[in-house]
Design a protein around this motif. Sequence first.
Motif, PDB file in Angstrom:
ATOM      1  N   TYR A  78      57.827  16.290  59.039  1.00  0.00           N
ATOM      2  CA  TYR A  78      57.271  14.955  59.254  1.00  0.00           C
ATOM      3  C   TYR A  78      58.308  13.880  59.005  1.00  0.00           C
ATOM      4  CZ  TYR A  78      52.438  16.802  59.102  1.00  0.00           C
ATOM      5  OH  TYR A  78      51.270  17.461  59.342  1.00  0.00           O
ATOM      6  N   ASP A  79      58.175  12.764  59.744  1.00  0.00           N
ATOM      7  CA  ASP A  79      58.980  11.593  59.419  1.00  0.00           C
ATOM      8  C   ASP A  79      58.248  10.795  58.328  1.00  0.00           C
ATOM      9  OD1 ASP A  79      56.927  10.091  60.629  1.00  0.00           O
ATOM     10  OD2 ASP A  79      58.026   9.879  62.518  1.00  0.00           O
ATOM     11  N   GLU A  80      58.814   9.671  57.897  1.00  0.00           N
ATOM     12  CA  GLU A  80      58.241   8.946  56.779  1.00  0.00           C
ATOM     13  C   GLU A  80      56.825   8.456  57.078  1.00  0.00           C
ATOM     14  OE1 GLU A  80      59.030   5.089  53.852  1.00  0.00           O
ATOM     15  OE2 GLU A  80      60.633   5.786  55.178  1.00  0.00           O
ATOM     16  N   GLU A  81      56.587   7.949  58.277  1.00  0.00           N
ATOM     17  CA  GLU A  81      55.254   7.429  58.590  1.00  0.00           C
ATOM     18  C   GLU A  81      54.222   8.544  58.635  1.00  0.00           C
ATOM     19  OE1 GLU A  81      52.280   5.134  58.754  1.00  0.00           O
ATOM     20  OE2 GLU A  81      54.303   4.329  58.461  1.00  0.00           O
ATOM     21  N   GLN A  82      54.589   9.707  59.165  1.00  0.00           N
ATOM     22  CA  GLN A  82      53.664  10.838  59.164  1.00  0.00           C
ATOM     23  C   GLN A  82      53.353  11.282  57.729  1.00  0.00           C
ATOM     24  OE1 GLN A  82      56.147  13.217  61.831  1.00  0.00           O
ATOM     25  NE2 GLN A  82      54.404  13.430  63.228  1.00  0.00           N
ATOM     26  N   ASN A  83      54.361  11.268  56.883  1.00  0.00           N
ATOM     27  CA  ASN A  83      54.137  11.616  55.480  1.00  0.00           C
ATOM     28  C   ASN A  83      53.222  10.610  54.799  1.00  0.00           C
ATOM     29  OD1 ASN A  83      55.422  14.079  54.419  1.00  0.00           O
ATOM     30  ND2 ASN A  83      57.294  13.199  55.280  1.00  0.00           N
ATOM     31  N   ARG A  84      53.381   9.324  55.120  1.00  0.00           N
ATOM     32  CA  ARG A  84      52.494   8.311  54.542  1.00  0.00           C
ATOM     33  C   ARG A  84      51.053   8.543  54.976  1.00  0.00           C
ATOM     34  NH1 ARG A  84      54.584   3.559  52.348  1.00  0.00           N
ATOM     35  NH2 ARG A  84      56.882   3.460  52.344  1.00  0.00           N
ATOM     36  N   ASP A  86      49.681  11.334  55.887  1.00  0.00           N
ATOM     37  CA  ASP A  86      49.230  12.550  55.232  1.00  0.00           C
ATOM     38  C   ASP A  86      48.805  12.256  53.795  1.00  0.00           C
ATOM     39  OD1 ASP A  86      48.986  15.335  55.961  1.00  0.00           O
ATOM     40  OD2 ASP A  86      50.453  15.773  54.400  1.00  0.00           O
ATOM     41  N   ILE A 143      59.390  17.478  44.520  1.00  0.00           N
ATOM     42  CA  ILE A 143      58.532  16.330  44.818  1.00  0.00           C
ATOM     43  C   ILE A 143      57.828  15.911  43.525  1.00  0.00           C
ATOM     44  CG2 ILE A 143      58.256  16.875  47.265  1.00  0.00           C
ATOM     45  CD1 ILE A 143      55.594  18.203  46.629  1.00  0.00           C
TER      46      ILE A 143
END
Length: 269
Positions: A78-84, A86, A143
């Motif tokens: 995932y990129d950062e926006e996808q991680n956000r 999620d 993490i």
Amino acid sequence: MSQDTPVVRVDRDGPLARVTLNRPEIHNAFDERLIEALAETFRHLAEDGTARAVLLAGAGKSFSAGADLNWMKRAAAYDEEQNRADARALELMLRRIDECPKPVIALVQGAAIGGGLGLVAACDIAIAGEAAQFATSEVRLGIVPAVISPFVVRAIGPRQARRWFLTAERFGAEEARRIGLVHEVVPTEHLEARGREIVAEIVKGGPEAIAEAKRLVRLVETMPQGGSILAEATVAMIAERRASPEGKEGIGAFLEKRKPAWIAGAEQA
């Protein structure tokens, strides 16, 4: 497990809703489907006027062993926006459990790791089986337990959180009780019975009053202590409850030595 098998199962027994994480073959590990299903389940329960209390349990050997490995593999790309997005979905799920107007009781057997421990902390009451195991294992993956942290730190306090967040050690049911993560420890085979005993006590209270009591705790823990704003908020809350139909019924029933309508009605149903 088939894609058609529900990952969250809801069973009803009168005023009790039993919500079961239903991925026993992978110890009820989280993925997008389970997170979304739990969030939707608690949205519906919050609006369900016939539900008075919720038991939250896991099918099989574990309550929830944390993140699904396949989900973690997908998230690694995932990129950062996808991680956000999620992370927001996970936070929404935990918040809906936390803010559900019905008391939520966790019945914890086996492993409650990472997000599974966060689920326990988001519940109002937690009962653990004697063999239950807990951990916030995120640092061992590079993490942090960020999304679950507001719920966990509230439950066990910052001093204990420092210990367990940093070491990622596993700890048992008695330690979980000592630090405040769970309220009681019972033999695993007695989890269901003990949960139902607590529900039997809960339903003696007024449904609206119980929802307000949950809101009261959040109010007190989030407002500055000793200030006039908190004082006025609590004064207003008790005044509203005394003047409410439910408050008048409860006080009247007590003075008249009879059962209030919410109990009498349930017994006749």
